[in-house]
Scaffold this motif. Sequence first.
Motif, short mmCIF file in Angstrom:
data_model
loop_
_atom_site.label_atom_id
_atom_site.label_comp_id
_atom_site.label_asym_id
_atom_site.label_seq_id
_atom_site.Cartn_x
_atom_site.Cartn_y
_atom_site.Cartn_z
N SER A 37 122.11 98.11 31.25
CA SER A 37 122.22 97.01 30.29
C SER A 37 123.59 96.33 30.38
CB SER A 37 121.99 97.54 28.88
OG SER A 37 122.20 96.53 27.91
N MET A 38 124.65 97.13 30.53
CA MET A 38 125.99 96.57 30.70
C MET A 38 126.09 95.74 31.97
SD MET A 38 128.44 99.75 29.59
CE MET A 38 128.43 100.43 27.94
N LEU A 39 125.52 96.25 33.05
CA LEU A 39 125.59 95.54 34.33
C LEU A 39 124.86 94.21 34.26
CD1 LEU A 39 124.97 98.48 36.86
CD2 LEU A 39 127.15 97.37 36.31
N ALA A 40 123.85 94.14 33.43
CA ALA A 40 123.05 92.91 33.34
C ALA A 40 123.59 91.91 32.33
CB ALA A 40 121.61 93.27 32.97
N THR A 41 124.68 92.28 31.64
CA THR A 41 125.21 91.43 30.57
C THR A 41 126.55 90.82 30.99
OG1 THR A 41 124.16 92.85 28.92
CG2 THR A 41 125.87 91.33 28.15
N PRO A 42 126.65 89.50 31.07
CA PRO A 42 127.96 88.89 31.38
C PRO A 42 128.90 89.06 30.20
CG PRO A 42 126.35 87.20 30.82
CD PRO A 42 125.59 88.49 30.89
#
Length: 398
Positions: free
Chosen positions: A132-137
């Motif tokens: 989820s962190m990786l997918a969130t700018p």
Amino acid sequence: MTADRSCEPSKNERHHYLDYLRAILMFLGIPYHAALAFSSHQAWIVEAERDSALLSWAAQFSHTFRMPVFLLIAGFFAMMLCQRRPGSWWRSRLVRLGVPLAAATILINPLLMLGRALWQAEPSQVLDLWLSMLATPGEPWVSHLWFLIDLLIYSSILAVLLRLRWMPALARRADKVAGLMASRWWVAPGLLLFSGVAALGTVVALSVLGLNSTLHGMLVLARTSAHLPVFLCGAALALRRDWLDRFTRIHWWMWAAGLVLAAALAAVQWRDEDIYRAVTFFLMPVVGILFAHILMSGMRACFQGANRLVQIAVDSSFTVYLVHQVFIVFGVVLMMGSGIPVLLQFVLLVAASTILSLGFHQQLVRRRPVLRLLFNGVLPERAAPLAGAAAAPRAGRI
């Protein structure tokens, strides 16, 4: 008024004490970020089980001067290189700043996000939170790399001035300012106060326009504009050799003012109230310039010639800064529930992160041209041997 050629920097002049100071400022990022894990004033990537008032204050105080002083030195070397290599300077900056920025964003920051996921989530939820962190700018994709973005912006400003052929005009303006400073004592303090007013005014304007923070928090223009006067001060020091000479000679009243104002800034910069934020943005460039004088004059008095051991630190400092947070973050996670006293945890984090980061550079980055390109921005055909490796970080990138 014609330019005073005797005040131009020598093309063969070396500033070893500035190289050493840049390396020290980079290495100071290790205790600073380790202290943030124990800070009661500021949330960080991971947080230790217990806070420390001493480490909270130490982190706040070092934050008042560490990166501003670095940016002033970066401005000095940027202008110096701009004068020496006007044709290739901008392309060189794109490589030396842009490549490590991209490499660390892709290779280092996801590891920091993984460390946060391990600290924050239950074991069964770590992978989902990490993805989820990786997918969130957002800010975690920038983290400690913000200064590279700011340096690219500042270097772009110099490149535009160069493109518009404004450098001769800037040199003439510098001569006029030098004349005023020689005849009127209040000009230098007035310029110092003006840097604070300009920074605060720019931040207020950005706030009105809703542009203080953009791109999901990845570009903090308020911070960029507050540090711009410091970078420009460094660039101005490169225009006239006599300015650098005067700035790096000890003036005790500037030492006293710098220490007092840095303590004041440390006391207010973590507060969210509007009045404290206004004071913070006013003091940021003022403290940065005054503390640059303190550190640069002190280093000039202590270091003049080359030293091999220090050169090793200079050569490795950029790599160390890029990778050290990984070791701190996972170190905090590993020591959770250990019962180790707070200050001992801090010492262990600093020591282990320093050794591991240095080892990463010495054993991997230094020996492999592709890694030297990725983590130092040095093209393989231009990579210098260790004895002369100080040329790599010379572009003001720390």
